[in-house]
Design an enzyme around this catalytic site. Structure first.
Site, PDB file in Angstrom:
ATOM      1  N   SER A 133       0.836  -1.204   0.000  1.00 14.21           N
ATOM      2  CA  SER A 133       0.000   0.000   0.000  1.00 14.21           C
ATOM      3  C   SER A 133       0.866   1.246   0.000  1.00 14.21           C
ATOM      4  O   SER A 133       1.944   1.265   0.585  1.00 14.21           O
ATOM      5  CB  SER A 133      -0.882   0.058   1.250  1.00 14.21           C
ATOM      6  OG  SER A 133      -1.722  -1.051   1.337  1.00 14.21           O
ATOM      7  N   PRO A 139       4.972   7.059   9.332  1.00 13.65           N
ATOM      8  CA  PRO A 139       4.626   6.199  10.472  1.00 13.65           C
ATOM      9  C   PRO A 139       3.323   6.609  11.144  1.00 13.65           C
ATOM     10  O   PRO A 139       2.675   5.813  11.820  1.00 13.65           O
ATOM     11  CB  PRO A 139       5.805   6.357  11.436  1.00 13.65           C
ATOM     12  CG  PRO A 139       6.736   7.351  10.840  1.00 13.65           C
ATOM     13  CD  PRO A 139       6.243   7.774   9.495  1.00 13.65           C
ATOM     14  N   HIS A 141       0.602   7.513   9.572  1.00 17.00           N
ATOM     15  CA  HIS A 141      -0.529   7.360   8.648  1.00 17.00           C
ATOM     16  C   HIS A 141      -1.727   6.772   9.402  1.00 17.00           C
ATOM     17  O   HIS A 141      -1.576   5.866  10.230  1.00 17.00           O
ATOM     18  CB  HIS A 141      -0.117   6.425   7.499  1.00 17.00           C
ATOM     19  CG  HIS A 141      -1.086   6.437   6.362  1.00 17.00           C
ATOM     20  ND1 HIS A 141      -2.313   5.814   6.422  1.00 17.00           N
ATOM     21  CD2 HIS A 141      -1.019   7.000   5.134  1.00 17.00           C
ATOM     22  CE1 HIS A 141      -2.950   5.986   5.279  1.00 17.00           C
ATOM     23  NE2 HIS A 141      -2.188   6.703   4.478  1.00 17.00           N
ATOM     24  N   LYS A 155       3.917  -4.032   6.645  1.00 21.18           N
ATOM     25  CA  LYS A 155       4.005  -4.276   5.201  1.00 21.18           C
ATOM     26  C   LYS A 155       5.364  -3.803   4.667  1.00 21.18           C
ATOM     27  O   LYS A 155       6.013  -4.468   3.850  1.00 21.18           O
ATOM     28  CB  LYS A 155       2.874  -3.551   4.451  1.00 21.18           C
ATOM     29  CG  LYS A 155       1.499  -4.207   4.574  1.00 21.18           C
ATOM     30  CD  LYS A 155       0.471  -3.410   3.772  1.00 21.18           C
ATOM     31  CE  LYS A 155      -0.939  -3.938   3.946  1.00 21.18           C
ATOM     32  NZ  LYS A 155      -1.150  -5.284   3.376  1.00 21.18           N
TER      33      LYS A 155
END
Length: 253
Positions: A133, A139, A141, A155
């Site tokens: 994504s 960090p 988000h 991820k």
């Protein structure tokens, strides 16, 4: 028949994974398709064919049968946040989310993807396409706060592991996924979350699926990592030349 490429798509029961599996099956002149799903119910949902394997990405040994003899792996597994019951949108506020036990991003998006990379590498895979994504540069988000899962951070860790694995890779960091027809928009590739600062930060699942498969066909897609989104339908010429699309990318991570 020997020149057909055997491709395993994991997360084949998911919304994007189903599209990749179906596209591979439709191109039986180029690919031998395999799917990996988590449950027998998911296997039935996508047709129940013998080329669909059931395995748990958190258990590396369960992945071995599906990975034997594959040429390429397309990873489309992801932890899924669930909405806590009782949310009433009429009262304002925001819904709360949680992850089921054993299905946190650390277990699914990090350990589960690491297991897939390790088993595929052991099986002699020639290329791994990993769908992640956009948003991983930040960090803070909002997606990271869902269920305290830090999903984008885990991820990103798996993406770095793949980039360091020595296996030729293509890392696709997709924008907001939409359930729309593919092949009708101009696709945009960028790096470092630049697209999140623009109006073009979404992508149809069908277009992500197509890029996954096209990445297997061009050397220009290997050892590359990029963000992927699209312009709205009808404003520009739909992307058909994928070699040119991949050639725009210079970033390895």
């Amino acid at each position: 028949m020997a020149d057909l490429s055997t491709v395993l798509v994991t997360g084949a029961g998911g919304r994007t994974g189903q599209i990749v599996y179906k596209k591979l099956k439709e191109r039986s002149d180029q690919f031998v398709a395999r799917g990996l799903v988590r449950t027998p119910e998911s296997k039935e949902k996508i047709g129940g064919a013998d080329d669909v394997f059931v395995g748990d990405i958190r258990d590396a040994s369960s992945l071995v049968p599906a990975m034997q003899g594959i040429d390429a792996l397309i990873i489309l597994t992801s932890a899924i946040p669930r909405m806590k019951p009782g949310f009433d949108p009429t009262k304002g506020g925001r819904p709360e989310f949680y992850f089921e036990d054993g299905a946190y991003p650390e277990q699914v998006d990090w350990m589960g993807q690491k297991n897939q990379i390790d088993v595929a590498k052991e099986a002699g895979v020639k290329q791994i396409v990993l769908v992640g994504s956009m948003g991983g540069m930040n960090p803070n988000h909002p997606l990271n706060s869902l269920g305290n899962g830090n999903i984008l951070s885990w991820k990103r860790k798996a993406e770095q592991y793949l980039a360091d694995s020595g296996v030729p890779y293509t890392i696709i960091r997709a924008g907001g996924l939409q359930d729309k027809d593919g092949g009708v928009r101009e696709l945009l590739v960028r790096k470092d979350d630049e697209l999140l600062q623009t109006e073009t930060r979404t992508i149809a699942r069908a277009d992500v699926a197509e890029v996954c498969i096209q990445a297997l066909k061009f050397e220009e897609a290997k050892f590359k990592a990029f963000d992927l989104a699209s312009k709205p339908e009808g404003v520009s010429t739909p992307t058909k030349d994928f070699k040119a699309l991949f050639s725009q990318i210079a970033t390895r991570f």
